[in-house]
Design a protein around this motif. Structure first.
Motif, PDB file in Angstrom:
ATOM      1  N   GLU A  17      57.378  16.874  45.043  1.00  0.00           N
ATOM      2  CA  GLU A  17      56.728  16.247  46.311  1.00  0.00           C
ATOM      3  C   GLU A  17      55.442  16.945  46.470  1.00  0.00           C
ATOM      4  O   GLU A  17      54.425  16.527  46.891  1.00  0.00           O
ATOM      5  CB  GLU A  17      57.587  16.254  47.838  1.00  0.00           C
ATOM      6  CG  GLU A  17      58.811  15.382  47.705  1.00  0.00           C
ATOM      7  CD  GLU A  17      58.395  13.970  47.515  1.00  0.00           C
ATOM      8  OE1 GLU A  17      57.221  13.477  47.924  1.00  0.00           O
ATOM      9  OE2 GLU A  17      59.346  13.286  47.165  1.00  0.00           O
ATOM     10  N   GLU A  18      55.509  18.350  46.248  1.00  0.00           N
ATOM     11  CA  GLU A  18      54.385  19.185  46.387  1.00  0.00           C
ATOM     12  C   GLU A  18      53.343  18.801  45.367  1.00  0.00           C
ATOM     13  O   GLU A  18      52.108  18.564  45.507  1.00  0.00           O
ATOM     14  CB  GLU A  18      54.438  20.553  46.299  1.00  0.00           C
ATOM     15  CG  GLU A  18      55.517  21.341  47.290  1.00  0.00           C
ATOM     16  CD  GLU A  18      55.817  22.667  47.050  1.00  0.00           C
ATOM     17  OE1 GLU A  18      55.624  23.065  46.032  1.00  0.00           O
ATOM     18  OE2 GLU A  18      56.256  23.381  48.001  1.00  0.00           O
ATOM     19  N   GLU A  21      51.458  15.730  46.120  1.00  0.00           N
ATOM     20  CA  GLU A  21      50.500  16.176  47.216  1.00  0.00           C
ATOM     21  C   GLU A  21      49.189  16.516  46.434  1.00  0.00           C
ATOM     22  O   GLU A  21      47.914  16.505  46.764  1.00  0.00           O
ATOM     23  CB  GLU A  21      50.982  16.951  48.222  1.00  0.00           C
ATOM     24  CG  GLU A  21      50.078  17.435  49.269  1.00  0.00           C
ATOM     25  CD  GLU A  21      49.499  16.274  50.135  1.00  0.00           C
ATOM     26  OE1 GLU A  21      48.432  16.624  50.993  1.00  0.00           O
ATOM     27  OE2 GLU A  21      49.960  15.354  50.115  1.00  0.00           O
ATOM     28  N   GLU A  24      47.139  14.188  44.767  1.00  0.00           N
ATOM     29  CA  GLU A  24      46.177  13.355  45.888  1.00  0.00           C
ATOM     30  C   GLU A  24      45.155  14.220  46.266  1.00  0.00           C
ATOM     31  O   GLU A  24      44.121  13.623  46.440  1.00  0.00           O
ATOM     32  CB  GLU A  24      47.280  13.188  47.098  1.00  0.00           C
ATOM     33  CG  GLU A  24      48.248  12.125  46.910  1.00  0.00           C
ATOM     34  CD  GLU A  24      49.187  12.121  48.213  1.00  0.00           C
ATOM     35  OE1 GLU A  24      49.043  12.493  49.112  1.00  0.00           O
ATOM     36  OE2 GLU A  24      50.260  11.377  47.649  1.00  0.00           O
ATOM     37  N   CYS A 286      51.441  21.508  51.358  1.00  0.00           N
ATOM     38  CA  CYS A 286      52.598  20.652  51.014  1.00  0.00           C
ATOM     39  C   CYS A 286      52.292  19.226  51.431  1.00  0.00           C
ATOM     40  O   CYS A 286      51.404  18.911  52.402  1.00  0.00           O
ATOM     41  CB  CYS A 286      53.794  21.335  51.782  1.00  0.00           C
ATOM     42  SG  CYS A 286      54.296  22.709  51.079  1.00  0.00           S
ATOM     43  N   SER A 287      53.289  18.320  50.955  1.00  0.00           N
ATOM     44  CA  SER A 287      53.105  16.919  51.419  1.00  0.00           C
ATOM     45  C   SER A 287      53.790  16.852  52.754  1.00  0.00           C
ATOM     46  O   SER A 287      54.651  17.552  53.394  1.00  0.00           O
ATOM     47  CB  SER A 287      54.064  16.019  50.313  1.00  0.00           C
ATOM     48  OG  SER A 287      54.985  16.373  50.519  1.00  0.00           O
ATOM     49  N   HIS A 288      53.423  15.725  53.572  1.00  0.00           N
ATOM     50  CA  HIS A 288      53.709  15.588  54.920  1.00  0.00           C
ATOM     51  C   HIS A 288      55.418  15.432  54.904  1.00  0.00           C
ATOM     52  O   HIS A 288      56.143  15.867  56.044  1.00  0.00           O
ATOM     53  CB  HIS A 288      53.176  14.267  55.273  1.00  0.00           C
ATOM     54  CG  HIS A 288      51.657  14.201  55.674  1.00  0.00           C
ATOM     55  ND1 HIS A 288      51.055  15.493  55.927  1.00  0.00           N
ATOM     56  CD2 HIS A 288      50.756  13.326  55.282  1.00  0.00           C
ATOM     57  CE1 HIS A 288      49.633  15.224  56.181  1.00  0.00           C
ATOM     58  NE2 HIS A 288      49.655  14.101  55.513  1.00  0.00           N
ATOM     59  N   LYS A 598      59.264   6.954  50.249  1.00  0.00           N
ATOM     60  CA  LYS A 598      58.756   8.285  50.376  1.00  0.00           C
ATOM     61  C   LYS A 598      58.904   8.982  51.638  1.00  0.00           C
ATOM     62  O   LYS A 598      58.640  10.239  51.561  1.00  0.00           O
ATOM     63  CB  LYS A 598      57.336   8.412  49.915  1.00  0.00           C
ATOM     64  CG  LYS A 598      56.329   7.581  50.912  1.00  0.00           C
ATOM     65  CD  LYS A 598      54.808   7.677  50.483  1.00  0.00           C
ATOM     66  CE  LYS A 598      54.063   7.339  51.627  1.00  0.00           C
ATOM     67  NZ  LYS A 598      52.584   7.458  51.200  1.00  0.00           N
ATOM     68  N   SER A 624      50.366  20.557  58.414  1.00  0.00           N
ATOM     69  CA  SER A 624      50.411  19.151  58.205  1.00  0.00           C
ATOM     70  C   SER A 624      49.823  18.382  59.166  1.00  0.00           C
ATOM     71  O   SER A 624      49.024  17.411  58.891  1.00  0.00           O
ATOM     72  CB  SER A 624      51.785  18.509  57.974  1.00  0.00           C
ATOM     73  OG  SER A 624      51.933  17.411  57.114  1.00  0.00           O
TER      74      SER A 624
END
Length: 685
Positions: A17-18, A21, A24, A286-288, A598, A624
């Motif tokens: 997941e990181e 991100e 992105e 980190c991702s949400h 997701k 976040s």
């Protein structure tokens, strides 16, 4: 790279997941042309030795020390280490660029900075600080010390008397050298197959290459100036804020780190904002879904479960047993966390193995029955990259000989460091690591999920059961470290080779820089650990440096020796439920369509607050929120500046640890205690 309680430690599902991100972040408009950077557009140096420069090594050493301190702090506080590769690449480039600018203004001629030199320096820095969170200082190695042995319960049958070994700089440096270098040599002969023939994407390596190539485009200099300014400002702010906070922390539960943001009742259940800019910055990286999962785990555990179980004192566990005992509330915290970790890990382990086997079978059929794509059908740009990557040979005999030599030395040396470990335990671990290294590198290349820690946990359970009651705990923890280190390093090197392939960097330079960085890390990592170990109460469940995964790994070993009899009352039922939840959450995540799937919470991320508390999850969730709001207001600027600002927050607060450790070593106490109490306590005071 991985998130793991050692960084991490670095953990498979969260790591994926990181890195999503991270990709992105690198896809903003200012970096779009980096995806289209052609091989002919990049300045190249003819010899691999020209890409490995003195300024690059010095910069790598500086960045390696900086990030070793940061990751060790994260490692020993929550055990949660986000992927910092993008931050390391950014800081490395900014330092190299500043060095070149300063020399130029001083009238000293220096070579122009190239993408290849930046890649080599970044690889060296990352391999250096990787030892700090991947070396087991917060998990399997720390799980060997006396304090963790006592926390696991001296009256527990599998936790036999004397099954501990106190940390020491000498044996830790030696152990790191023994187990870290082996992984470099496993897959060197297969690098062309994995990267050129199989065309594995290695998303982390690709994202890092995109970032570095973006620095060396026409817009790179302008971007770098903005990012350097943002990094410097927030680095200074973070460092000075940590310095300011220190003056008010003169006593137990004193200072801004114990500010009861949501009231004293919430504070007692660890729900508060502790003003840790390190975790705010980590939350920005980190991702949400990672941060949302942390908050959900915190609410479920500290908001619901622990208060309820604590109220069952005298029914579910003896009333006269301290809550920190493994036969009391602490046992539920540890074993339920283990159930979530194992459920998530087992599912993803199986999933990655199935994906890898299907992919290899598909490629075998394609190669056997279909005509191979010829070089003239490839894009000219791809041909140039492939030719450069394949042109420089690294002798296979060197890789095989080195692997055999390290195996022989480790088989002899490790039993001398740990008498409970037999030579055949080590030999078999290296034999299976040879096969597991390829499987893990292939799966990591497809999915970006490094499953090394799951391989290590399997080895931990098997060897703990094999070695028996007297030696099982120590033998399991040590062999876990051997397998994890070999398998992790081999996959990590493939990420670096992928970055080098896309930036036209010499494979020889990449291999040498990886070895130099690892040698640095094997010394810097243990020294950094002892900076914390001697300055603070590492491993104290009530302190700042809880090192929660040390206790988790030791209890895994005890489970391997003793079986389910080590669990507290009714804990087995709860563990089965959470194990099933972890598997079910992953199934739902994979079954649902992409946009819906997701947002299914990550069990591995949810497990961390169960042990550590909710305060750091609040910090990361705030990070976040900042990212979400900033993207709504100005997406283009946010995409460009978030990596730099997050890095500044993490580095500034992280580096304050060094002067604060020195103050603690010299017994210099903060002059003020700022404490928050209720009206009744205030009246008594």
């Amino acid at each position: 790279m991985a998130w793991n309680p050692g960084k991490q430690e670095e953990i498979g599902r969260i790591e994926m997941e990181e890195n999503m991100e991270m990709q992105e972040i690198t896809r903003g408009e200012d970096l779009e042309e980096a995806h289209e950077v052609k091989a002919s557009d990049l300045k190249q140096t003819s010899r691999w030795s020209d890409q490995l420069t003195l300024r690059g090594v010095v910069t790598s050493f500086t960045v390696g020390i900086m990030f070793s301190i940061i990751t060790m702090k994260l490692n020993l506080t929550t055990g949660l280490v986000p992927t910092l590769n993008v931050s390391a690449a950014l800081v490395t480039f900014l330092l190299l660029r500043t060095w070149s600018k300063v020399l130029h203004k001083a009238g000293i001629l220096s070579k122009p900075l190239t993408a290849q030199e930046t890649t080599v320096a970044q690889t060296c820095a990352v391999s250096s600080y990787t030892i700090a969170y991947g070396g087991g200082f917060g998990s399997y190695l720390l799980g060997l010390n006396k304090k963790t042995y006592e926390l696991a319960g001296v009256d527990v049958e599998g936790n036999v008397a004397g099954s501990y070994k106190e940390p020491g700089i000498g044996w830790m440096i030696g152990f790191c050298f023994l187990v870290s270098f082996v992984g470099i040599f496993i897959l060197v002969p297969l690098r062309k197959i994995l990267i050129i023939d199989y065309k594995l994407p290695y998303p982390s390596g690709t994202a890092t290459a995109v970032l570095i190539n973006g620095f060396h485009t026409s817009k790179g200099d302008q971007m770098a100036r903005k990012q350097l300014r943002g990094f410097t400002q927030f680095f200074t702010l973070s460092f000075l804020w940590s310095f300011f906070q220190w003056f008010f922390s003169g006593g137990e539960a004193c200072g801004f780190a114990h500010f009861p943001t949501f009231g004293l009742a919430a504070y007692r259940n660890t729900f508060f904002f502790d003003f840790s800019l390190t975790y705010v910055g980590a939350g920005m990286i980190c991702s949400h879904i990672v941060n949302i999962s942390l908050i959900l785990g915190a609410v479920l555990s500290w908001g619901v479960m622990w208060p309820l179980i604590k109220g069952l004192n005298g029914e579910w566990f003896p009333a006269n047993v301290p809550l920190s005992s493994m036969k009391s509330l602490q046992g539920y915290k540890v074993f339920i966390s283990i159930a979530l970790i194992l459920g998530d890990g087992l599912y993803n382990f199986t999933k990655i193995m199935v994906i890898s086997l299907r992919s290899m079978h598909s490629r075998y059929r394609q190669k056997k029955y279909k005509k191979e794509i010829t070089d003239d059908m490839l894009k000219l740009d791809d041909q140039q990259r492939n030719e450069l990557f394949a042109r420089e040979t690294i002798p296979s005999w060197l890789a095989y000989t080195s692997y055999a030599a390290f195996t022989i030395v480790s088989t002899i040396a490790i039993p001398h460091i740990f008498p409970q470990v037999k030579w055949y335990h080590v030999f078999i671990a290296y034999f299976f690591a040879l096969v597991l290294g390829f499987c893990n590198a292939y799966g990591t290349g497809l999915t970006d999920m490094n499953m090394a820690y799951n391989y290590g946990k399997v080895a931990l359970f098997l060897v703990a059961a094999w070695a028996g009651r007297d030696s099982g705990v120590v033998a399991g923890l040590v062999v876990c470290g051997v397998v994890k280190s070999v398998v992790y390093t081999s996959a990590d090197l493939m990420h670096d080779f992928k970055t080098g392939h896309l930036t036209l960097t010499s494979p020889r330079a990449m291999l040498v820089s990886q070895a130099i960085g690892m040698a640095m890390g094997c010394i810097v990592g243990p020294l950094t650990f002892f900076l914390f170990y001697k300055s603070f109460e590492v491993g104290d469940p009530e302190g700042a440096f809880k090192a929660p995964f040390a206790l988790v790994y030791r209890n895994m070993a005890i489970l391997g020796v003793e079986g389910l009899s080590a669990l507290p009352r009714h804990c087995l039922q709860l563990c089965c439920g959470f194990f099933g939840f972890a598997v079910a959450a992953n199934v739902v995540k994979d079954v649902l369509p992409g946009r819906s799937g997701k947002w299914v919470p990550l069990p591995m991320a949810m497990a961390v607050p169960f042990l550590v508390g909710a305060n750091f999850a609040v910090d990361m969730f705030l990070g976040s929120v900042v990212v979400f709001v900033w993207h709504k207001m100005d997406a283009k600027k946010a995409t460009l500046m978030i990596p730099a600002i997050a890095s500044g927050l993490i580095c500034g607060d992280g580096l304050w640890v060094f002067p604060s450790s020195l103050l603690a070593l010299f017994k210099v106490e903060p002059p003020i205690c700022m404490m928050f109490v209720g009206p009744q306590s205030n009246g008594k005071l």
